[in-house]
Design a protein around this motif. Structure first.
Motif, PDB file in Angstrom:
ATOM      1  N   PHE A 171       0.834  -1.201   0.000  1.00  0.00           N
ATOM      2  CA  PHE A 171       0.000   0.000   0.000  1.00  0.00           C
ATOM      3  C   PHE A 171       0.871   1.254   0.000  1.00  0.00           C
ATOM      4  O   PHE A 171       0.630   2.202  -0.757  1.00  0.00           O
ATOM      5  CB  PHE A 171      -0.917   0.021   1.227  1.00  0.00           C
ATOM      6  N   ARG A 172       1.900   1.264   0.849  1.00  0.00           N
ATOM      7  CA  ARG A 172       2.792   2.418   0.928  1.00  0.00           C
ATOM      8  C   ARG A 172       3.429   2.689  -0.431  1.00  0.00           C
ATOM      9  O   ARG A 172       3.497   3.834  -0.896  1.00  0.00           O
ATOM     10  CB  ARG A 172       3.873   2.167   1.992  1.00  0.00           C
ATOM     11  N   THR A 173       3.906   1.633  -1.076  1.00  0.00           N
ATOM     12  CA  THR A 173       4.578   1.768  -2.369  1.00  0.00           C
ATOM     13  C   THR A 173       3.631   2.318  -3.430  1.00  0.00           C
ATOM     14  O   THR A 173       3.994   3.219  -4.209  1.00  0.00           O
ATOM     15  CB  THR A 173       5.123   0.405  -2.808  1.00  0.00           C
ATOM     16  N   VAL A 174       2.419   1.797  -3.468  1.00  0.00           N
ATOM     17  CA  VAL A 174       1.434   2.236  -4.461  1.00  0.00           C
ATOM     18  C   VAL A 174       1.022   3.684  -4.220  1.00  0.00           C
ATOM     19  O   VAL A 174       0.911   4.484  -5.165  1.00  0.00           O
ATOM     20  CB  VAL A 174       0.207   1.307  -4.438  1.00  0.00           C
ATOM     21  N   PHE A 175       0.813   4.056  -2.963  1.00  0.00           N
ATOM     22  CA  PHE A 175       0.393   5.427  -2.671  1.00  0.00           C
ATOM     23  C   PHE A 175       1.509   6.427  -2.988  1.00  0.00           C
ATOM     24  O   PHE A 175       1.250   7.519  -3.528  1.00  0.00           O
ATOM     25  CB  PHE A 175      -0.038   5.549  -1.198  1.00  0.00           C
ATOM     26  N   LEU A 176       2.757   6.056  -2.666  1.00  0.00           N
ATOM     27  CA  LEU A 176       3.863   6.951  -2.989  1.00  0.00           C
ATOM     28  C   LEU A 176       4.049   7.070  -4.500  1.00  0.00           C
ATOM     29  O   LEU A 176       4.365   8.160  -5.019  1.00  0.00           O
ATOM     30  CB  LEU A 176       5.146   6.456  -2.324  1.00  0.00           C
ATOM     31  N   ALA A 177       3.831   5.974  -5.216  1.00  0.00           N
ATOM     32  CA  ALA A 177       3.920   6.036  -6.682  1.00  0.00           C
ATOM     33  C   ALA A 177       2.832   6.941  -7.247  1.00  0.00           C
ATOM     34  O   ALA A 177       3.065   7.702  -8.200  1.00  0.00           O
ATOM     35  CB  ALA A 177       3.810   4.631  -7.270  1.00  0.00           C
ATOM     36  N   GLU A 178       1.650   6.877  -6.677  1.00  0.00           N
ATOM     37  CA  GLU A 178       0.543   7.731  -7.127  1.00  0.00           C
ATOM     38  C   GLU A 178       0.875   9.207  -6.936  1.00  0.00           C
ATOM     39  O   GLU A 178       0.478  10.073  -7.738  1.00  0.00           O
ATOM     40  CB  GLU A 178      -0.732   7.369  -6.351  1.00  0.00           C
ATOM     41  N   LEU A 179       1.625   9.504  -5.880  1.00  0.00           N
ATOM     42  CA  LEU A 179       2.013  10.895  -5.603  1.00  0.00           C
ATOM     43  C   LEU A 179       3.246  11.327  -6.384  1.00  0.00           C
ATOM     44  O   LEU A 179       3.683  12.468  -6.269  1.00  0.00           O
ATOM     45  CB  LEU A 179       2.280  11.065  -4.107  1.00  0.00           C
ATOM     46  N   GLY A 180       3.827  10.412  -7.147  1.00  0.00           N
ATOM     47  CA  GLY A 180       5.022  10.730  -7.908  1.00  0.00           C
ATOM     48  C   GLY A 180       6.291  10.710  -7.093  1.00  0.00           C
ATOM     49  O   GLY A 180       7.331  11.217  -7.531  1.00  0.00           O
ATOM     50  N   LEU A 203      -8.979   3.193  -3.371  1.00  0.00           N
ATOM     51  CA  LEU A 203      -8.359   2.193  -2.514  1.00  0.00           C
ATOM     52  C   LEU A 203      -7.937   2.811  -1.185  1.00  0.00           C
ATOM     53  O   LEU A 203      -8.216   2.255  -0.109  1.00  0.00           O
ATOM     54  CB  LEU A 203      -7.145   1.585  -3.227  1.00  0.00           C
ATOM     55  N   ASN A 204      -7.281   3.963  -1.235  1.00  0.00           N
ATOM     56  CA  ASN A 204      -6.841   4.645  -0.027  1.00  0.00           C
ATOM     57  C   ASN A 204      -8.035   4.989   0.858  1.00  0.00           C
ATOM     58  O   ASN A 204      -7.996   4.821   2.086  1.00  0.00           O
ATOM     59  CB  ASN A 204      -6.064   5.899  -0.408  1.00  0.00           C
ATOM     60  N   HIS A 205      -9.101   5.465   0.235  1.00  0.00           N
ATOM     61  CA  HIS A 205     -10.302   5.822   0.979  1.00  0.00           C
ATOM     62  C   HIS A 205     -10.867   4.618   1.719  1.00  0.00           C
ATOM     63  O   HIS A 205     -11.191   4.676   2.907  1.00  0.00           O
ATOM     64  CB  HIS A 205     -11.344   6.394   0.003  1.00  0.00           C
TER      65      HIS A 205
END
Length: 349
Positions: A171-180, A203-205
């Motif tokens: 989850f951390r990896t995907v969210f950080l990738a989403e933020l660039g 997903l985050n929500h």
């Protein structure tokens, strides 16, 4: 599991219990190692259950189910080994001791209570010396040294491990990738597909909203997705599983040092168990095995052929006077235990 119930003589049975977050399992056997009853229930972790007393109820439910199948009651138990997730501090052991005395007055008086990490040690060395490394819902590591020294990771673990660790890192990896803030990763599409959501925001929500957020089992259900993406070569997923394997090996090294296993020299039994490490082709297990020799000199890895609850049962037998340090006795008992275990699916997470 179904088995014909037969009456058992008093003081003839031994009880092993392995309680975690995903399930609690209990086995009852004769002194020969023949399993005559098995029971299963829910979360037996006093930290993970809705309330500590709920965990107690689940553990006792599994115990009573196993005894009912054996056609016996608590008075027939000569020795019991409780290997329970959440027995991390002396007061946790004290809580269970008080609870068992209150719920089972006058019975189960010959009992030991330890963290569930100890359950699998005898699955590798029937003498009970060695290290257990479990990667299930979370991580558990425990060791017993040649002089009886004990050490378990408990709350000393400072890294996410097991399915929970894999999921949280993904989850951390995907969210950080989403933020660039991290490179794109195949984990993004894989997680969106797994959870049936259209966007990373959705997903985050779902994972963090105040009401109706994802529950623990739902969050952790992506662990197999993470390992599959790693097996396919995604760099971010590969780093997640390699890091977990490395951390498990590091803590195993601590366990070896704290219990005198490294000072003793010679081979050191290291039993792997848990759904994450026992999955076919597990990249976490591969990473752990690659790191283990440097962390635990003399390590002899063993992928547990017996479930951890069988190790708890072996502890109960040894504590009840069965000479498992004798190879002849141990071989005969292991043959009986292995041949009378409930079906694999009964104990599957």
């Amino acid at each position: 599991m179904t088995r014909k119930q037969t009456a058992r003589p008093a003081s003839a049975l031994h009880l092993g219990v392995d309680a975690g977050n995903s399930k609690t399992a209990a086995l009852v056997s004769t002194a020969s190692g023949e399993v005559v009853g098995a029971g299963r229930s829910g979360c037996g972790d006093i930290y993970g259950a809705p309330a500590p007393e709920v965990a107690v109820s689940e553990v006792l439910a599994a115990v009573r189910a196993a005894l009912a199948q054996a056609g016996a009651d608590l008075r027939a138990v000569k020795s019991a080994a409780f290997r329970l997730a959440g027995v991390d501090w002396p007061e946790d052991q004290g809580y269970w001791d008080t609870a068992l005395t209150r719920h089972c007055p006058g019975v189960l008086t010959r009992r030991s209570i330890l963290n569930d990490g100890y359950a699998a040690i005898r699955c590798g060395d029937t003498g009970g010396v060695g290290i257990s490394v479990t990667g299930g819902t979370s991580g558990a590591i425990a060791a017993r040294g040649p002089g009886g020294e004990l050490w378990d990771m408990g709350w000393w673990g400072q890294h996410g491990m097991g399915a929970t660790g894999l999921a949280n890192e993904a989850f951390r990896t995907v969210f950080l990738a989403e933020l660039g803030l991290r490179p794109p990763t195949a984990l993004t599409e894989a997680l969106l597909t797994h959870y049936g959501v259209a966007t990373v925001t959705a997903l985050n929500h779902w994972l963090t909203r105040r009401q109706d957020r994802a529950r623990g089992p739902e969050r952790n259900s992506c662990a197999r997705v993470v390992t599959a993406v790693a097996a396919a070569g995604d760099p971010a997923a590969v780093e997640i599983v390699r890091a977990q394997g490395r951390h498990l090996a590091e803590y195993a090294g601590v366990a070896a040092r704290r219990t005198g296993l490294t000072r003793a020299g010679g081979p050191v039994s290291v039993v792997l168990s848990g759904s994450v490490l026992m999955a076919e082709g597990s990249p976490v297990a591969e990473a752990l095995l690659a790191e283990l020799p440097a962390r635990v000199p003399g390590a002899v890895p063993r992928r547990g052929s017996l479930p951890p609850v069988a190790g708890a049962l072996l502890d109960a037998l040894a504590e009840g006077g069965v000479a498992l340090a004798d190879p002849v006795v141990a071989d005969a008992v292991l043959e009986k235990v292995t041949g009378s275990l409930p079906p694999r699916e009964f104990l599957a997470t």
